[in-house]
Scaffold this active site. Structure first.
Site, PDB file in Angstrom:
ATOM      1  N   ASP A   1       0.877   1.543  12.348  1.00  0.00           N
ATOM      2  CA  ASP A   1      -0.032   2.588  11.861  1.00  0.00           C
ATOM      3  C   ASP A   1      -1.444   2.212  12.292  1.00  0.00           C
ATOM      4  O   ASP A   1      -2.048   1.281  11.762  1.00  0.00           O
ATOM      5  CB  ASP A   1       0.051   2.690  10.331  1.00  0.00           C
ATOM      6  CG  ASP A   1      -0.693   3.914   9.796  1.00  0.00           C
ATOM      7  OD1 ASP A   1      -1.618   4.396  10.473  1.00  0.00           O
ATOM      8  OD2 ASP A   1      -0.360   4.385   8.697  1.00  0.00           O
TER       9      ASP A   1
ATOM     10  N   THR B   1     -22.900  -2.959  28.936  1.00  0.00           N
ATOM     11  CA  THR B   1     -22.574  -3.365  27.566  1.00  0.00           C
ATOM     12  C   THR B   1     -21.641  -2.386  26.875  1.00  0.00           C
ATOM     13  O   THR B   1     -20.668  -2.798  26.220  1.00  0.00           O
ATOM     14  CB  THR B   1     -23.877  -3.513  26.746  1.00  0.00           C
ATOM     15  OG1 THR B   1     -24.708  -4.486  27.373  1.00  0.00           O
ATOM     16  CG2 THR B   1     -23.562  -3.958  25.319  1.00  0.00           C
TER      17      THR B   1
ATOM     18  N   ASP C   1       0.289   4.055   1.454  1.00  0.00           N
ATOM     19  CA  ASP C   1       0.417   4.629   2.785  1.00  0.00           C
ATOM     20  C   ASP C   1       1.549   3.960   3.558  1.00  0.00           C
ATOM     21  O   ASP C   1       2.287   4.621   4.308  1.00  0.00           O
ATOM     22  CB  ASP C   1      -0.897   4.525   3.548  1.00  0.00           C
ATOM     23  CG  ASP C   1      -1.449   3.102   3.595  1.00  0.00           C
ATOM     24  OD1 ASP C   1      -1.109   2.288   2.724  1.00  0.00           O
ATOM     25  OD2 ASP C   1      -2.236   2.814   4.524  1.00  0.00           O
ATOM     26  N   ARG C   2       1.722   2.654   3.344  1.00  0.00           N
ATOM     27  CA  ARG C   2       2.804   1.946   4.019  1.00  0.00           C
ATOM     28  C   ARG C   2       4.154   2.317   3.416  1.00  0.00           C
ATOM     29  O   ARG C   2       5.161   2.422   4.126  1.00  0.00           O
ATOM     30  CB  ARG C   2       2.556   0.443   3.963  1.00  0.00           C
ATOM     31  CG  ARG C   2       1.270   0.065   4.703  1.00  0.00           C
ATOM     32  CD  ARG C   2       0.870  -1.373   4.485  1.00  0.00           C
ATOM     33  NE  ARG C   2       1.692  -2.281   5.289  1.00  0.00           N
ATOM     34  CZ  ARG C   2       1.535  -3.593   5.293  1.00  0.00           C
ATOM     35  NH1 ARG C   2       0.603  -4.146   4.515  1.00  0.00           N
ATOM     36  NH2 ARG C   2       2.299  -4.360   6.045  1.00  0.00           N
TER      37      ARG C   2
ATOM     38  N   GLY D   1       0.809  -1.211   0.000  1.00  0.00           N
ATOM     39  CA  GLY D   1       0.000   0.000   0.000  1.00  0.00           C
ATOM     40  C   GLY D   1       0.845   1.266   0.000  1.00  0.00           C
ATOM     41  O   GLY D   1       1.915   1.314   0.613  1.00  0.00           O
TER      42      GLY D   1
END
Length: 229
Positions: A102, A160, A81-82, A79
């Site tokens: 990330d 919950t 972004d990576r 990717g």
């Protein structure tokens, strides 16, 4: 300018010529932002739909990692972004062994050893992704937003809403801690860099010393701009 177009939000940064951040912000309308900045040099990381860009806009790609030894089966699937995060870590921290976490829509783990060898990583659902999945795939569980999480969450809850917050948030913290510990046992000189939209939320909960750098992708984009052919 640098522009990180993510799955849930898009962030821009204005850098000085020497790499200092002058200004930053989030845009909810990428197309409009692009049109307003057609005459500026903009380096872009985009994991979603790429808008129509201007003549001075450049999309980061695997080519920008040409000085890195990429040791995964299909490098072309990495990717953008990576890619930007790896470049940001290498340019800003310059350490031999690094783990980049990330924490965004998904949590990605990227491992760098011996200064320039990217050996792979992992991907798991992010905090809001986990909340959304439990809401959508059950009949009764409410939708929780990560912005409602406080530091007082314990491991044992009595309602919950808090039980959902505890299960997801503590689960994510334990997951990241386990990966950090495993990596640092193998490389005791390693550093860990935490980035992404949930980085600040998670940063003070992790047991291991880490560097929190919200602008890591943008530093990678700036580095790519400075080192283009």
């Amino acid at each position: 300018f640098t522009l990180d177009i993510g799955n849930t939000r898009s962030k821009w940064v204005l850098f000085s010529e020497t790499g200092e951040i002058i200004d930053s912000g989030i845009t909810s309308n990428v197309d409009s932002w692009i049109q307003e900045h057609l005459d500026y040099q903009v380096w872009i990381s985009c994991v979603g739909r790429l808008p129509e860009t201007g003549p001075y806009h450049q999309l980061i790609s695997l080519q920008n990692l040409k000085t890195v030894e990429v040791g995964i089966e299909r490098p072309e699937t990495l990717g953008v972004d990576r890619i930007a995060g790896i470049l940001g870590a290498l340019s800003k921290f310059q350490k031999r062994n690094m783990l980049i976490v990330d924490a965004g829509s998904c949590i990605t783990y990227d491992y760098i050893i011996d200064s320039n060898k990217y050996i792979g990583g992992a991907i798991s659902p992010g905090i809001n992704f986990r909340f959304r999945s439990m809401n959508e795939y059950t009949a009764a569980l409410p939708l929780i937003d990560s912005t409602t999480i406080g530091s007082e969450i314990s491991h044992i809850e009595k309602n919950t809403k808090n039980a959902l917050q505890s299960g997801v948030f503590r689960g994510v913290v334990d997951e990241i801690d386990a990966r950090i510990n495993q990596f640092c046992k193998k490389f005791n000189d390693a550093i860990v860099i935490l980035t992404g939209g949930d980085a600040e939320l998670l940063g003070n909960q992790l047991k291991t010393n880490i560097f929190v750098e919200p602008f890591l992708i943008h530093y990678g984009l700036f580095h790519a701009a400075q080192n283009q052919d």
